[in-house]
Design an enzyme around this catalytic site. Structure first.
Site, PDB file in Angstrom:
ATOM      1  N   CYS A 104       0.332   7.044  -6.828  1.00  0.00           N
ATOM      2  CA  CYS A 104      -0.323   7.755  -5.725  1.00  0.00           C
ATOM      3  C   CYS A 104      -1.698   7.167  -5.423  1.00  0.00           C
ATOM      4  CB  CYS A 104      -0.430   9.239  -6.030  1.00  0.00           C
ATOM      5  SG  CYS A 104      -1.015   9.590  -7.687  1.00  0.00           S
TER       6      CYS A 104
ATOM      7  N   GLU B 110       1.356   5.964   3.511  1.00  0.00           N
ATOM      8  CA  GLU B 110       1.636   5.681   2.102  1.00  0.00           C
ATOM      9  C   GLU B 110       3.050   5.107   1.983  1.00  0.00           C
ATOM     10  OE1 GLU B 110       1.953   9.028  -0.653  1.00  0.00           O
ATOM     11  OE2 GLU B 110       0.904   7.817  -2.133  1.00  0.00           O
TER      12      GLU B 110
ATOM     13  N   GLU C 285      -1.641  17.508  -6.419  1.00  0.00           N
ATOM     14  CA  GLU C 285      -2.005  16.081  -6.516  1.00  0.00           C
ATOM     15  C   GLU C 285      -1.071  15.339  -5.585  1.00  0.00           C
ATOM     16  OE1 GLU C 285      -4.490  15.124  -8.105  1.00  0.00           O
ATOM     17  OE2 GLU C 285      -4.841  16.559  -9.709  1.00  0.00           O
TER      18      GLU C 285
ATOM     19  N   LYS D  32       9.666  21.672 -13.613  1.00  0.00           N
ATOM     20  CA  LYS D  32      10.790  21.074 -12.895  1.00  0.00           C
ATOM     21  C   LYS D  32      10.542  19.575 -12.770  1.00  0.00           C
ATOM     22  CE  LYS D  32      12.171  19.924  -9.099  1.00  0.00           C
ATOM     23  NZ  LYS D  32      12.627  18.556  -8.700  1.00  0.00           N
TER      24      LYS D  32
END
Lengths: 256, 313, 501
Positions: free
Chosen positions: C313, C410, C279, C205
């Site tokens: 990331c 983040e 992750e 996906k």
């Protein structure tokens, strides 16, 4: 921003005069092109060049100090410098004593530069590090700092007699040294990569580096020079290509 | 304050009387000194801060021990100790950790009769008890030998397509909670614990609720084996009560579940989400099986770290 | 007294020194040609080797974030579509992929890698159009690395017995994979290649804002004659992904994305035996010691936080600078930021492209305000921004405290928070003072120090005197709340196999 250069043992008065003509007027069919910044010759051709360039904006630069090896005594180097200046040189391109530098005798190298600078009087001093013999970027940075502290007006990568000559990484390290010196002292130092820059495309990459490291003010012949001989014709070729839209042949550009 | 009494049903009466007989003989005319079973936190032997206990009884209804019924605060204190000890334990050399694990085996060997007796007291046959203690000792030796080898097996130098020296090594996950199995209270505990600590993790473990004696005695072995304080912390009590704390404490990095209840494991899965605990289900049907001796068990509580460094001048 | 005045004056002059980067030497546009790019108006789902319309007939737009224009319409997969895809994957697993020889499996992957290389330029342009990332990066990083992941894993297919000493590796079955929008094709390759090499089949996906290169990859699978159903690609948003993780016939979930969504996925797997790798996010520390090569470090800091607009990331978003060099380094950093070019992703000179979506831009902008409200000093260079599209200037915050949200959370954008430190102990403590543990950077010229620091940072990837380097042979993944499991290298195969003795 170009220093047209001829530094061959087989140089003649005639060749130097030809080069000077090219320096003043790079391409006859492009009369609006500016002259180059300087012509760079051995000391014994200074007077010839001076005469050929009289009335123009082109400066005469002389290599000195036992160019290209620098393997002589300080006394001889100083006399040579003095003589070139007396002959009319506007700029002196000296070489550092690489052997002493690599041996760690930094004071010796520094004192030598300072002494030559004193001898130059009004002439600008370019200090050639001969980066191809300094082996590491750390050494290049160290030599740049040392030369600027000792009084160089310009720092220059190479004599053109040793490979590798100027490269992009080496030039970046020297530009960064100039920037840090400027921030430390407020003094501007010029930069001259020399040797190995043969194409307009590569020259452009150098200019981008200058622009992005030292900004607007260094993008001038006062603070940045290319030391090259064949670059001029490639620049001309690209300029003509831009104007005509047609790829060019070297047959149509004079080799002087 | 007593909470509950645990009785042992399946166990041969003859084995128990043999064990008791041995003790009787030894004491002859004197009154023997009974041992208070404590817990083990930060290299010390406290009782539960809660003061609670539960009584272990033999099949005949004889009280064997008043075992500490640990609270969540005991667990909290144990995690604090484990966290404080972990980095230093991880930075001990692999050689040193191996020697310490081997030292545990030596100490266990020296006290093997005591452990056999305790297993028998808690319902083992003497043959089974002997096999369990001996396998436990050998298993410690087995994992002691892995201390300076698993890194070589599982780390790598990676041939990246650029001018970098690149390598991946294992580092311990950190503080690991271990829920020891009910049966094989010594072998199961050691089989699950050894790979955790040999890899540089610290551990808080909950002993078998119905058979806690060996785990407490094992703490005494650890205490005399150069295992730094806090590296292993041993609690006794009810799994149902402590399970959620083991799996939800935010300073626990991984939980190894060696029980056999799907529901309990599900609770761990749920609680582990809060800080992404690594959860490992280690429930072999047979603790003597070869799957219990594998460096991949060490890998369960390890993280891979990849380091890049340019090559150049 | 006179001496003091002189010193003061000298200091004043020096602090006023400024290199002038606003120059009349402008760069001409240097756009990558997009003429040769073939994009359909509408993309269906890729299931069982064919493009098929979604059952509910719904489509959504994918837009070019640099122009806010529609690139194509893409099918929105629903629960029914996911079910069809999983069935196709299961059938392909049982009938074909687990039956054919491992060597043949590997050869398919090699073939895919080659076709990706042949189409590299086209893929790069589409990647930049769809995601907003600079063409320089998609050309030199995303696409070559994506192909390299297929190449690397291809060779493992028939060598798995060497990857796990003492054990025999078996495939797991059907893997459900959900990937983010920051490296669309690279993440697809990163996930699909090891799964296939280990003998599993896949339902993938892609992210809803960047589905196009995954669909181009589907075309490559067709061209490579990959057996139908081995890889199925179901486009859609969060609901589509949730349907995939919930599907009972999935054996393994691999997810890359935010820590919040990662936790939701982990929660949805409670009570199942599905394996999973995650992750997730990060707030990685990049540490500059006084003995570092400063100009190199500056380049590393820039690459660490501004690479891919900071949509990374493992971005080095927390900068720690040793006190003694802080002033000098921050000046160098600001000078360098003055020369960054923000703009058209397809321009070969562009350093920072478009922010991937409006929603992401708004999130970043909220942090730009939060930083100031928290009392930090904000610096942005005076670069020009295009009129339409989603843009954010590279941003530096100084006077940042560890407790500031801009130092804790983040941001996933081109925003760097800077703190200074005095001692090694202090910086290690601060670097590790986070629930995350994905990556970190260390800059020092002292070799022993490099390894002392890298071993003390609790994170999965450490870059010493470099940053943001990736390779298919190098395992990648986080400690703590940055995820679990590794991708890449031999370690990246582990989550895709079952080991037996």
């Amino acid at each position: 921003m170009l220093d047209l250069t001829t530094l061959d043992a087989k140089d003649t008065d005639g060749k130097v005069k030809q080069l000077c003509r090219k320096a003043i007027r790079p391409h006859d069919s492009l009369p609006d092109l500016p002259s180059v910044a300087a012509v760079c010759v051995y000391p014994n051709f200074v007077s010839t060049a001076k005469e050929a360039l009289s009335g123009s904006s082109v400066k005469v630069a002389a290599v000195a100090t036992a160019f290209p090896s620098g393997m002589s005594t300080l006394k001889v180097k100083l006399r040579e410098t003095k003589w070139a200046v007396n002959q009319g040189a506007d700029e002196i391109d000296m070489v550092i004593s690489r052997g002493k530098f690599l041996a760690g005798e930094y004071d010796f190298v520094s004192d030598e530069i300072a002494a030559v600078k004193e001898e130059c009087g009004p002439a600008h001093l370019k200090v050639i590090l001969e980066t191809g013999e300094l082996s590491t970027l750390d050494n290049i940075r160290k030599a740049s700092d040392l030369a600027m502290e000792a009084g160089a007006d310009f720092i220059k990568t190479s004599t053109g007699k040793i490979q590798p000559a100027a490269t992009l990484p080496v030039t970046l390290v020297m530009l960064e040294a100039i920037r840090d010196f400027y921030y430390r002292t407020g003094k501007k130092i010029g930069m001259k990569p020399a040797g190995g820059i043969a194409t307009a495309k590569l020259a452009l990459q150098y200019l981008v580096m200058v622009r992005e490291t030292l900004g607007q003010e260094w993008l001038s012949p006062d603070w940045f020079r290319f030391g090259a001989s064949v670059l001029a014709n490639d620049l001309l070729r690209q300029i003509v290509k831009e104007q005509t839209g047609v790829y060019q042949s070297f047959d149509y550009f004079t080799k002087d | 304050m007593t909470d509950k009494t645990i009785k042992f049903e399946k166990r041969s009466a003859s084995d128990e009387s043999k064990a008791i007989e041995g003790v009787e003989q030894a004491k002859s005319s004197r009154l023997n000194v009974l041992k208070t079973y404590k817990i083990y936190i930060d290299g010390k032997f406290p009782r539960s801060e809660s003061g609670r206990y539960y009584t272990l009884e033999s099949a005949k209804g004889k009280a064997i021990a008043n075992v500490s019924l640990c609270s969540r605060k005991d667990f909290r204190d144990a995690v604090t100790a484990a966290r404080a000890a972990q980095l230093k334990w991880a930075s001990a050399t692999a050689y040193n950790r191996g020697q310490i694990l081997y030292r545990i085996a030596e100490m266990l060997e020296a006290r093997r009769t005591q452990f056999i007796e305790e297993l028998v007291l808690q319902g083992s046959t003497s043959e089974a008890a002997q096999a369990e203690v001996e396998t436990s000792i050998d298993r410690l030796v087995y994992f002691a030998g892995w201390s300076d080898k698993y890194q070589q097996i599982f780390s790598s130098v990676n041939p990246v397509a650029s001018s970098h020296f690149n390598f991946s090594i294992l580092e311990p996950t950190g503080v690991v909670g271990l829920l020891a199995p009910e049966e094989n209270s010594l072998l199961g505990l050691i089989s699950a614990l050894a790979p955790i600590i040999v890899g540089g993790n610290s551990c808080v473990l909950l002993a078998s609720g119905s058979k806690p004696l060996c785990s407490v005695s094992f703490a005494e072995v650890l205490n005399s084996s150069d295992v730094p304080a806090g590296v292993v912390n041993i609690l006794t009590g009810y799994r149902k009560e402590l399970l959620s704390h083991f799996s939800s404490h935010m300073d626990v990095n991984a939980v190894v579940y060696a029980g056999d209840s799907d529901d309990e494991f599900k609770t761990i899965q749920q609680n582990a989400v809060s800080n992404l605990k690594r959860i490992i289900r280690f429930s072999p049907k047979n603790w003597y099986s070869p799957e219990c001796e594998s460096p991949y068990r060490i890998l369960d509580c390890q993280e891979t770290k990849t380091t890049w460094h340019p090559i150049g001048n | 007294m006179k001496k003091k005045q002189k010193m003061q004056k000298k200091a004043e002059i020096k602090s006023a020194l400024k290199i002038n980067f606003s120059t009349d030497w402008k760069y001409d546009p240097a756009p990558e040609s997009a003429d040769h790019i073939k994009l359909e108006k509408k993309y269906d789902l890729f299931i069982n080797g064919k493009f098929v319309a979604p059952k509910k007939g719904k489509y959504f737009e994918t837009i070019n974030p640099a122009k806010e224009t529609k690139l194509a319409e893409v099918a929105e997969g629903t629960e029914e579509d996911i079910d069809t895809a999983v069935r196709a994957a299961r059938s392909a697993y049982e009938k074909i992929w687990s039956k054919i020889s491992a060597r043949e499996r590997g050869k398919y992957l090699f073939r895919i890698a080659r076709i990706m290389q042949e189409k590299a330029r086209e893929l790069a342009v589409i990647e930049s159009l769809d995601s907003g990332k600079p063409i320089r990066e998609s050309k030199t990083v995303d696409i070559p690395l994506a192909a390299a992941h297929f190449f690397y894993n291809a060779g493992w297919a028939d060598k798995l017995d060497y990857a796990f000493p003492g054990r025999k590796a078996h495939s797991i079955g059907v893997a459900g994979q959900i990937i983010p929008w920051n490296f669309p094709l690279l993440m697809a390759a990163w996930k699909i290649a090891p799964a296939l090499a280990a003998g599993n089949t896949v339902v993938l996906k892609p992210a809803e804002t960047t589905p196009l290169t995954a669909l181009k990859l589907a075309e490559i699978f067709q061209q490579a004659d990959l057996p139908p159903g081995v890889v199925n690609i179901v486009t859609g948003a969060g609901a589509t992904g949730a349907a995939l993780t919930r599907h009972p016939d999935i054996d393994k979930i691999a997810f890359t994305g935010s820590t919040d969504i990662g936790k939701l996925i982990m929660k949805s797997l409670v009570g199942t035996n599905k394996k999973y790798t995650l992750e997730l996010g990060g707030k990685s520390a990049n540490i500059i010691f006084e003995d570092a090569a400063l100009d190199q470090a500056v380049e590393g800091i820039i690459n660490g936080i501004f690479f891919n607009q900071g949509h990374v990331c493992c971005a080095g978003s927390r900068l720690y600078v040793q006190e003694s060099i802080a002033k000098n380094l921050i000046r160098k950093l600001k000078d360098r930021m003055e020369t960054l070019i923000v703009g058209d992703p397809l321009d070969k000179n562009t350093d920072i492209g478009a922010i991937n979506s409006k929603a992401q831009l708004e999130k970043i902008q909220s942090y730009l305000t939060i930083g100031i409200e928290e009392g930090a000093q904000r610096f942005q260079p005076a670069c020009d921004l295009p009129k339409s599209g989603y843009w954010c200037r590279p941003t530096l915050f100084t006077d940042v405290a560890q407790s500031h949200r801009i130092a804790q959370e983040e941001i996933f954008g081109p925003v760097l928070s800077v703190q200074t430190f005095r001692t090694v102990e202090e910086v290690i403590e601060k670097a590790n003072n986070t629930p995350y543990g994905l990556a970190g950077g260390v800059w020092t010229d002292k070799g022993a120090k490099v390894f002392s620091i890298t071993s003390q940072i609790r994170a999965g990837v450490l870059w010493a005197n470099t940053y943001n380097k990736f390779d298919p042979t190098a395992p990648f993944g986080g400690y703590k709340e940055s995820g679990m499991g590794r991708e890449g290298g031999v370690h990246g195969l582990y989550p895709y196999v079952e080991l037996a003795s």
